[in-house]
Every structure is written in C-alpha cells, then in structure tokens.
Design an enzyme around this catalytic site. Sequence first.
Site, PDB file in Angstrom:
ATOM      1  N   HIS A 197       0.853  -1.194   0.000  1.00 35.75           N
ATOM      2  CA  HIS A 197       0.000   0.000   0.000  1.00 35.75           C
ATOM      3  C   HIS A 197       0.890   1.245   0.000  1.00 35.75           C
ATOM      4  O   HIS A 197       1.945   1.257   0.628  1.00 35.75           O
ATOM      5  CB  HIS A 197      -0.933   0.010   1.218  1.00 35.75           C
ATOM      6  CG  HIS A 197      -1.998   1.048   1.090  1.00 35.75           C
ATOM      7  ND1 HIS A 197      -1.760   2.385   1.344  1.00 35.75           N
ATOM      8  CD2 HIS A 197      -3.294   0.964   0.685  1.00 35.75           C
ATOM      9  CE1 HIS A 197      -2.873   3.067   1.118  1.00 35.75           C
ATOM     10  NE2 HIS A 197      -3.826   2.238   0.715  1.00 35.75           N
ATOM     11  N   GLU A 240      -3.882   1.698  -7.341  1.00 37.88           N
ATOM     12  CA  GLU A 240      -4.341   2.841  -6.552  1.00 37.88           C
ATOM     13  C   GLU A 240      -3.458   4.055  -6.825  1.00 37.88           C
ATOM     14  O   GLU A 240      -2.390   4.196  -6.213  1.00 37.88           O
ATOM     15  CB  GLU A 240      -4.259   2.530  -5.053  1.00 37.88           C
ATOM     16  CG  GLU A 240      -5.146   1.412  -4.589  1.00 37.88           C
ATOM     17  CD  GLU A 240      -5.487   1.559  -3.102  1.00 37.88           C
ATOM     18  OE1 GLU A 240      -6.679   1.656  -2.800  1.00 37.88           O
ATOM     19  OE2 GLU A 240      -4.577   1.585  -2.267  1.00 37.88           O
TER      20      GLU A 240
END
Length: 246
Positions: free
Chosen positions: A96, A165
């Site tokens: 992430h 993302e």
Amino acid sequence: MKYFIGNWKMFGVPKSINILKKINSFTAKDKIRNKYRIIITPPYTLLESFAKKFKSKKVLIGSQNCYHKDLFSSNTSAISPFMIRSVGVKYTLIGHSDNRAEGDSDDMLRDKVKYALKNNLKVIFCIGENKFQKKNNQTFKVLKNQLNNALEKKINHNNIIIAYEPIWSIGTGRIPNHNELLKTIIYIKDILRKIFKKTPAVLYGGSVDANNVDMLSQIKELDGFLIGGASKSSKKFIDIIKNYYR
Ligand code: 13P
C-alpha cells in the site's frame, strides 16, 4: 468474480464488528452474492477476533500488511505472514502506498509477497503512481517497475490480486477518467500477462464511492475495487455493491 475489498487503515475497535455483521447479512440475502467476494482488512488488533467470528461467512478477513521475514524474528512490533495466517486470516494487502511512503522498498515487498504466499496467504498487491509521476507521464514506467520488481514468474497467478491505486486519488475524491483508467488497466494486464502468462484480477482503488462506481462499472476489464473511506460505513460499502450491479 468481482472483488469488493474494504481497507480500514487505522480504524476500528472490537465493537466495529457490527459493521461487518451488517455487510454479512446484506450479502447472505443477496441473490447475486456469488458474483462477488468481500474482503475487509481491519487493523492487526482485530484480526484474530474478526477472523474467528467470520469463519465460513461471506465476509472474508485480510491483514493490511505483513513483515518481510517469515516465522519469528527480533524485530520489535513486526508481525510475520506466518503469525497472520496462524489466527485464521487468509488475505493480506502488500505494498500500500502508505507503507511504501514509510519505507517499504521493492526488495522488502518482494520478500513480503514471497513469505505471504509461502504461508498460504493470498496477496492483494498495491501499485500506483503519485501526482508528480502522473504529470510527467511516468505512470506506465512506474507501474511496470512496481510489478516487475516484486512479482516472480513462479507465483501462481490465482494467489495474487493487483490493486491499482493512484496515490493522487486516495482520499481526495478525484478519480481517473474512463479512458485514462481503461488504458492503465489494459496496460497493467499486459505486463502481468508477460510475467505470469495469465492475468490475475486487477482492481481499482482511490476515492471509490456509491456515486462514482456507476462510471467505474462500465470498465469491464476491472475485477473489483479496493475501498478505503467508504468501507468504514456498512451503508456506504453496501451501496457501492448495489450500485455496481444496478
Ligand atoms: P479511499 O477510498 O479513502 O480513497 O482509500 C483508498 C485506499 O487507499 C484503499 O487502500
């Protein structure tokens, strides 16, 4: 199969299990529930209790991260894939942008992926460019490097999910436009096909909500979504699923 993955980040206490219960009762009654899979990634403190409670339920539990070593070590506060799997968790996010920003290097990420898979965790591997890289037309180069540096040919593509993302979209309310996103997803799938011969599922994450999921649902190449803010409310999360299939 579409994925709706909720990343809680630094959110949640034991009673937040009520959010999962509501999502689970919605799904359990939903006639099209076999078309999608729901995974929620609460913080480490809640993994064991949530995984126990939701064993063999429609809502699956994942970790938000794992350490880049296996079994046990002398790294204070670290939690290994082995430890995560030992409490009944089956998925983990890796890479992430929050963790990349805190220092997760490509080498560390490669090890995280390797040890997570070794311990039978399925990996949701996150990639994405920042605002500067996007502005300078480096998006494809960045994504290609992030994928090639962490993923090895021998990985079974069924055990990995990719979440694209873009960092500039996370928590900002801004999402890529249709063509831009479509082109990027096709590019990511091309790279993955070169690595694995087949393509794992590719998700989009960044400001996904019940309003923009309509537009996003038109991109059939997308295999689902990684949802931050809107996953902390059962209603918002359920509305995303409902609107996706409307
Ligand atoms: P938001 O949905 O809040 O933009 O967060 C996306 C994200 O980072 C999920 O991992």
